[in-house]
Write a protein that holds these residues in place. Structure first.
Motif, PDB file in Angstrom:
ATOM      1  N   GLU A 147      14.621 -22.311 -71.820  1.00 64.13           N
ATOM      2  CA  GLU A 147      15.109 -21.688 -73.121  1.00 64.13           C
ATOM      3  C   GLU A 147      14.608 -21.443 -73.806  1.00 64.13           C
ATOM      4  OE1 GLU A 147      17.891 -20.207 -72.468  1.00 64.13           O
ATOM      5  OE2 GLU A 147      18.110 -20.148 -70.917  1.00 64.13           O
ATOM      6  N   ARG A 148      14.195 -22.739 -75.142  1.00 61.24           N
ATOM      7  CA  ARG A 148      12.762 -23.021 -76.359  1.00 61.24           C
ATOM      8  C   ARG A 148      11.667 -21.403 -75.941  1.00 61.24           C
ATOM      9  NH1 ARG A 148      10.388 -27.770 -76.762  1.00 61.24           N
ATOM     10  NH2 ARG A 148       9.821 -26.767 -78.925  1.00 61.24           N
ATOM     11  N   LYS A 150      11.989 -18.063 -73.989  1.00 61.63           N
ATOM     12  CA  LYS A 150      12.653 -17.159 -74.135  1.00 61.63           C
ATOM     13  C   LYS A 150      12.990 -16.318 -75.163  1.00 61.63           C
ATOM     14  CE  LYS A 150      16.542 -15.152 -72.064  1.00 61.63           C
ATOM     15  NZ  LYS A 150      18.279 -15.691 -70.949  1.00 61.63           N
TER      16      LYS A 150
END
Length: 291
Positions: A147-148, A150
């Motif tokens: 998620e970081r 992305k």
């Protein structure tokens, strides 16, 4: 938000991928084994060319790599001058190289020991996809790390998915290459048959591409295959490297890949014909040669 990105490896894929990051406003530092390539990149994009990996990754929020194979990954990631020793704690390391699942798992463990995150993120879409920012990226790693990373990866992707833990991205890329190998061989045989049957091959393709035989390869490569032109992308040498990785993984997990093994041999024939740098659609040439 991540603001400082280091990109290691400026080949036909890495060069435009790093460019997309610069165009998106990130502070980009680049390193390439041949420094003149890094200098050339800074003439096309806003960023800094670095003389060493250590210089490039120092204080970077995210480090991205796109190199050749497992041995190249070990060279840039490990050792006192490598990425893991010199990138800060908390940095995210993302590898776009098509490599083995084993090396991805190894690097993930090494990074974790330094409190760094690691994502294996091989890509599909070729040079054109890299230049247009339309790559398919298949990732392996931990969800919070993904998620970081992305927002950075979205700068040059059209599809971006987390497939599972470290190594899952590489295994998914293997599935991709296995499917492509069979498709290209099938298309080569179909076009060769049409030629031997003295059909209008382009007319045949126009008809069958509207039905169940349609594929990306047919839409994008049939015309150049008919013309005998093979300088449109992913090279035979690279495909053999990838299929070797697939076959080795299959030996470990028990998968049976008889067609993949056969097509790998056919690509060996193309290499023997002098087609090492031809693109993968050149399989049709070995059929024409045997006429």
């Amino acid at each position: 938000m991540t603001t400082t990105a280091a990109f290691i490896g400026l080949g036909v894929m890495g060069y435009p991928m790093a460019g997309h990051l610069a165009n998106a406003g990130y502070d980009v530092r680049v390193w390439n084994r041949t420094f003149s390539k890094a200098e050339a990149w800074t003439k096309d994009y806003s960023g800094t060319a670095c003389q060493s990996i250590a210089e490039a990754v120092r204080n970077a929020d995210i480090v991205l790599t796109c190199v050749g194979a497992d041995k190249d990954l070990l060279a840039v990631y490990e050792g006192s001058e490598g990425i893991i020793s010199n990138a800060p704690e908390g940095a995210i390391l993302v590898d776009h190289t098509t490599a083995s699942a084993g090396i991805a798992e190894q690097l993930a463990q090494s990074a974790k020991a330094r409190s760094q995150g690691f994502i294996d993120a091989p890509v599909s879409g070729g040079q054109q996809g890299a230049e247009n920012g339309q790559l398919t990226i298949m990732c392996g790693g931990e969800p919070p790390i993904f998620e970081r990373a992305k927002p950075i990866l979205e700068c040059y992707s059209r599809a971006l998915n987390l497939m599972g833990p470290a190594g899952s991205g590489q295994k998914t890329k293997m599935v991709n290459q296995i499917a492509i190998a069979g498709l290209v061989q099938g298309l080569s045989e179909a076009l060769h048959f049409a030629e031997q049957a003295e059909l209008d091959v382009r007319k045949v393709v126009d008809v069958i591409s509207k039905g169940a035989a349609q594929s990306w390869q047919m839409e994008n490569r049939s015309g150049t295959m008919i013309d005998g032109k093979f300088d449109y992308g992913f090279a035979v040498d690279w495909m053999r490297k990838d299929l070797g990785i697939c076959l080795e993984e299959a030996r470990q997990n028990g998968a049976k890949l008889p067609v993949t093994a056969l097509v790998d041999q056919f690509y060996g024939d193309v290499q023997d014909m002098g087609g090492r740098r031809w693109d993968t659609s050149s399989l049709i040439q070995r059929l024409r040669k045997s006429r």
